[in-house]
Design an enzyme around this catalytic site. Structure first.
Site, PDB file in Angstrom:
ATOM      1  N   ASP A   1     -31.762  78.793 -46.407  1.00 28.77           N
ATOM      2  CA  ASP A   1     -30.536  78.089 -45.753  1.00 28.77           C
ATOM      3  C   ASP A   1     -30.021  77.615 -47.214  1.00 28.77           C
ATOM      4  O   ASP A   1     -29.097  77.473 -47.168  1.00 28.77           O
ATOM      5  CB  ASP A   1     -31.629  76.732 -44.966  1.00 28.77           C
TER       6      ASP A   1
ATOM      7  N   GLY B   1     -29.744  66.345 -39.207  1.00 31.92           N
ATOM      8  CA  GLY B   1     -29.625  65.071 -38.455  1.00 31.92           C
ATOM      9  C   GLY B   1     -28.548  65.129 -37.568  1.00 31.92           C
ATOM     10  O   GLY B   1     -27.559  65.486 -37.599  1.00 31.92           O
TER      11      GLY B   1
ATOM     12  N   GLY C   1     -39.517  65.721 -36.927  1.00 30.86           N
ATOM     13  CA  GLY C   1     -38.348  66.628 -36.549  1.00 30.86           C
ATOM     14  C   GLY C   1     -37.892  67.322 -37.799  1.00 30.86           C
ATOM     15  O   GLY C   1     -36.565  67.632 -37.367  1.00 30.86           O
TER      16      GLY C   1
ATOM     17  N   ILE D   1     -22.451  65.161 -46.551  1.00 32.13           N
ATOM     18  CA  ILE D   1     -21.845  65.215 -47.920  1.00 32.13           C
ATOM     19  C   ILE D   1     -20.753  65.850 -47.513  1.00 32.13           C
ATOM     20  O   ILE D   1     -20.124  67.018 -47.580  1.00 32.13           O
ATOM     21  CB  ILE D   1     -22.546  65.622 -48.728  1.00 32.13           C
TER      22      ILE D   1
ATOM     23  N   GLU E   1     -17.638  72.011 -42.487  1.00 37.05           N
ATOM     24  CA  GLU E   1     -17.729  70.615 -43.471  1.00 37.05           C
ATOM     25  C   GLU E   1     -19.188  70.614 -43.094  1.00 37.05           C
ATOM     26  O   GLU E   1     -20.227  70.539 -43.808  1.00 37.05           O
ATOM     27  CB  GLU E   1     -16.794  69.714 -43.073  1.00 37.05           C
TER      28      GLU E   1
ATOM     29  N   VAL F   1     -26.782  68.607 -32.586  1.00 34.35           N
ATOM     30  CA  VAL F   1     -26.182  68.564 -33.403  1.00 34.35           C
ATOM     31  C   VAL F   1     -24.733  68.268 -32.011  1.00 34.35           C
ATOM     32  O   VAL F   1     -23.910  68.070 -32.117  1.00 34.35           O
ATOM     33  CB  VAL F   1     -24.821  69.486 -34.250  1.00 34.35           C
TER      34      VAL F   1
ATOM     35  N   GLU G   1     -38.474  72.536 -38.836  1.00 32.77           N
ATOM     36  CA  GLU G   1     -38.448  73.884 -37.179  1.00 32.77           C
ATOM     37  C   GLU G   1     -40.271  73.655 -37.050  1.00 32.77           C
ATOM     38  O   GLU G   1     -41.437  74.018 -37.847  1.00 32.77           O
ATOM     39  CB  GLU G   1     -37.836  74.892 -37.523  1.00 32.77           C
TER      40      GLU G   1
ATOM     41  N   LYS H   1     -24.105  77.383 -40.349  1.00 32.17           N
ATOM     42  CA  LYS H   1     -23.754  78.475 -42.001  1.00 32.17           C
ATOM     43  C   LYS H   1     -24.094  79.483 -41.574  1.00 32.17           C
ATOM     44  O   LYS H   1     -23.897  80.686 -43.447  1.00 32.17           O
ATOM     45  CB  LYS H   1     -25.054  77.161 -42.502  1.00 32.17           C
TER      46      LYS H   1
ATOM     47  N   LYS I   1     -25.713  77.943 -47.921  1.00 33.11           N
ATOM     48  CA  LYS I   1     -24.336  77.291 -48.156  1.00 33.11           C
ATOM     49  C   LYS I   1     -24.473  77.301 -49.863  1.00 33.11           C
ATOM     50  O   LYS I   1     -22.762  76.919 -49.670  1.00 33.11           O
ATOM     51  CB  LYS I   1     -25.455  75.577 -48.172  1.00 33.11           C
TER      52      LYS I   1
END
Length: 425
Positions: free
Chosen positions: A192, A293, A178, A127, A120, A14, A181, A96, A196
């Site tokens: 995960d 991504g 990718g 999104i 965000e 990222v 993990e 997160k 969120k």
């Protein structure tokens, strides 16, 4: 407008995406002044002068306007974010887990310091769901929020049903590309997506619900017989995060769910995420975008940095103005529970059973069970048991209290009645 100077923590997937989006944006005035990394010996394409291993070199630099935290260590991220706020700097983060587990404190600290934390990029990447909830739906009651919040599992499930493959093969493919993990636990077990959902509960309903209070079931127990059952019944499986308001309660969980061809979420493929919002006035709206991504998440982070240049803050309108709702798991859901050994399951856990199938190599039961039951070890972490929610069963049963909860409510009503009788005398 003066160019923003950014102090960046982390230069992984990222972080590199953010660097690329900043350098290719035509409408953003800013630069990354310094990047804090863990391993100084790792080969990187940028000048060594840009990097440091001393976090204080960034946190105490008065010329840096915004701290951007993009590391994968939740505890270290919390230290960076809180220190930055106390030092008078606003922060952008995509962590997160850190946000979900500390959101109540972070809201308080923002009030105390007058600084802002934007995140965000922590929820569904490209999104813009948090700002949509804050701005467009800031004063409209939300009835339901649900969707596909994890791109890795959605890619795996897409491969399973589009290529007629099995879970292990699809997971290996996702890891090779990718999308997952080497240790996929957080994704495939639903953690995960749960982080969120925990964050969105604050922005959609005004309630703070730590992740530990939300039940998450994953897709890692899917067996070939379960996939065969789905295909025979013209169904697919999606990992769905859901929160629904019924009366003064919000019911929420993360679990795999059967979907039919007419379910709009079934059309969402590969690493894409989807968020469906149902408002009191606007009805249902569906948002679809890449959920993972380098560049999609980097773009979300850049959007937050840009917003800070205009002194934007989350106002937490629902939290401060409408925080009267309660989170609950005291409700029924209809599940398909499959197992190899009859001793794996206790039929007494079901409040009603609609269908049973038993054979030497594979068995299943379809019935209504209380969400709270799914917290038990024999349900939650039992590798010999797979649970998938039935699509119609969620809608038909959610909001209906379990037997033990009905008894508790009746008991409370009786106490209240007895007290009124005593007062009247």
């Amino acid at each position: 407008m003066q160019a923003i100077k950014i102090g960046l923590f982390g230069y992984g997937c990222v972080g590199q995406g953010l660097y690329e989006t900043i350098n290719n944006s035509k409408n953003f005035e800013g630069e990354i002044k310094k990047i804090c990394i863990k391993n100084p010996n790792k080969a990187r394409s940028l000048s060594a002068d840009l990097f440091t291993t001393d976090k204080n070199e960034i946190l105490n630099d008065e010329s840096i306007d915004v701290i951007v935290e993009l590391i994968d260590d939740a505890e270290a991220a919390f230290d960076i974010v809180t220190t930055a706020l106390k030092n008078g700097k606003s922060v952008v983060t995509a962590n997160k887990k850190m946000v979900a587990e500390n959101l109540k404190y972070l809201v308080k600290l923002q009030e105390e310091t007058g600084r802002a934390v934007l995140y965000e990029g922590a929820v569904c990447a490209s999104i813009p769901i948090i700002r949509t909830l804050e701005e467009y739906f800031g004063h409209e009651p939300i009835n339901e929020i649900k969707g596909i919040f994890n791109g890795s599992t959605n890619y795996i499930l897409t491969q399973i049903f589009s290529k007629n493959t099995n879970y292990k093969a699809a997971l290996a493919d996702a890891q090779k590309l990718g999308f997952a993990e080497s240790d996929p636990t957080l994704d495939v077990k639903g953690y995960d997506a749960k982080f969120k959902l925990s964050i969105l509960l604050t922005h959609a309903f005004g309630i703070n619900v730590p992740p530990a209070q939300i039940i998450n079931l994953g897709i890692d127990h899917l067996k070939p017989a379960d996939l065969e059952y789905a295909r025979e019944n013209e169904l697919e499986v999606k990992l769905i995060a859901r929160a629904k308001r019924i009366g003064d309660k919000v019911y929420g969980f993360v679990a795999p769910q059967f979907t039919k061809a007419d379910n709009r979420l079934q059309e969402v493929r590969n690493e894409f995420n989807a968020v469906s919002l149902t408002g009191e006035f606007c009805d249902e709206q569906l948002f679809i975008g890449k959920g993972a991504g380098s560049l999609p998440t980097g773009a979300a982070v850049l959007s937050d940095i840009s917003a800070l240049s205009y002194d934007y803050k989350y106002e937490y309108k629902k939290h401060f103005n409408q925080a009267t709702l309660k989170f609950s798991s005291d409700s029924l859901v209809q599940v398909y529970a499959s197992f190899d050994n009859p001793d794996t399951i206790d039929l007494n856990d079901f409040e009603s059973i609609h269908e049973k199938y038993f054979s030497f190599d594979h068995s299943y039961v379809i019935g209504n069970v209380c969400i709270n039951k799914l917290k038990d070890e024999k349900w939650l972490n039992n590798k010999n048991l797979n649970v998938v929610l039935c699509e119609n069963g969620v809608e038909d049963t959610l909001g209906k209290l379990c037997v033990e909860d009905l008894k508790a409510e009746v008991s409370e009503l009786k106490k209240g009645h007895d007290l009124l009788v005593k007062i009247s005398r």
